[in-house]
Design a protein around this motif. Sequence first.
Motif, PDB file in Angstrom:
ATOM      1  N   LYS A  86       8.613  17.454  52.352  1.00 12.05           N
ATOM      2  CA  LYS A  86       9.145  15.909  52.844  1.00 12.05           C
ATOM      3  C   LYS A  86      10.128  15.383  51.827  1.00 12.05           C
ATOM      4  CE  LYS A  86       7.421  11.492  54.099  1.00 12.05           C
ATOM      5  NZ  LYS A  86       8.632  10.712  53.531  1.00 12.05           N
ATOM      6  N   ASP A  90      13.547  14.455  53.786  1.00 10.18           N
ATOM      7  CA  ASP A  90      14.345  12.984  53.855  1.00 10.18           C
ATOM      8  C   ASP A  90      15.544  13.161  52.952  1.00 10.18           C
ATOM      9  OD1 ASP A  90      11.912  12.133  54.598  1.00 10.18           O
ATOM     10  OD2 ASP A  90      10.885  11.560  53.021  1.00 10.18           O
ATOM     11  N   LYS A  91      15.923  13.956  52.180  1.00 11.11           N
ATOM     12  CA  LYS A  91      17.232  14.128  51.472  1.00 11.11           C
ATOM     13  C   LYS A  91      18.263  14.503  52.223  1.00 11.11           C
ATOM     14  CE  LYS A  91      19.392  16.152  47.446  1.00 11.11           C
ATOM     15  NZ  LYS A  91      19.154  17.146  46.121  1.00 11.11           N
ATOM     16  N   ASN A  95      17.051  11.629  60.238  1.00  4.50           N
ATOM     17  CA  ASN A  95      16.004  10.990  61.232  1.00  4.50           C
ATOM     18  C   ASN A  95      15.430  12.205  61.903  1.00  4.50           C
ATOM     19  OD1 ASN A  95      16.385   8.561  60.285  1.00  4.50           O
ATOM     20  ND2 ASN A  95      17.694   7.831  62.012  1.00  4.50           N
ATOM     21  N   LYS A  97      11.791  14.776  62.194  1.00  3.78           N
ATOM     22  CA  LYS A  97      10.389  14.785  62.356  1.00  3.78           C
ATOM     23  C   LYS A  97       9.931  16.217  62.308  1.00  3.78           C
ATOM     24  CE  LYS A  97       6.132  12.768  64.372  1.00  3.78           C
ATOM     25  NZ  LYS A  97       5.714  11.836  65.218  1.00  3.78           N
TER      26      LYS A  97
END
Length: 286
Positions: A86, A90-91, A95, A97
């Motif tokens: 994660k 995220d880095k 956007n 998933k």
Amino acid sequence: MNKTVLPNISSLEKKIFNDPHLQKKFLEDGFLVLDDTIDEEGLAYLTSFFVQNKDKYGRKTYISTIELRDIEHRAKANELFKYVTKPVADKYLYNYKQFYGGYGVKLTTAEDSILGTHIDTTMVPYEGNRTGITMWIPLIDVDESNGCVHVVRGSHKYHRLPRAQRCSFPYEAFVDVIEKHYMEPVPVRRGQIFIMDQSLIHRSGPNNSEYVRVAAMGMFKPEEEKLVYYNRVSEDTEEDLDVYEVEDDFYLRHTLSTTPKEGVKTHLYKNDRKPYIWFDKKEIQA
């Protein structure tokens, strides 16, 4: 390689990576090897979980978690992959998933462990605004001696057509040409992060080492996209595919190559387009 692109890949211009330099390189090549690595704690978690469950992966020379019938194990592997990756997702990703996480395991069986040239099954619709991606993280150093991934740089641009499980490789008649002139190995260090477009042509060679080659791997979709599942209408044809819209956790429990018991069948897809020949005709004749 011919740099002409097909008209249906305008979606590739949409944002995938937060870093514009990575974005540009990924759009051009269809893959990236990041300088970043997963930290030692995360690698220890991934390695320990595999060792505890290694008996589940001993049936085939190459096997991935998504093939296993043990739904509970698949769910746990997915959560572990999400927990470990994660911060990286995220880095780097804009956007996106995760909808699947697990392992790809190549046993020490030399030539039998080759994963042939192919394009992955379509799970994120190609007609959407962005593309589906796979994140692949080896738990040992990988190179040509133990079955690293080989890719055809830029090939994600040339066959963005839906594919069901067990559909044949669209360039089967030209595999020798592709592997001789266009395939390149991608060595990756332990814990380093390899990311590819899910329409990239790729393979992996034999594991000639004495060690099992284990990689953690996950699949990601744009947050705004619904997942799809393509199912062959008949064993006699690959052109007609039933299209299902499925939930984000569908691939954590579904048995591939079977008609789904959940999801909404939205339409019938008929593939009436010939594969785009992007390589040099002289190479075909050679």
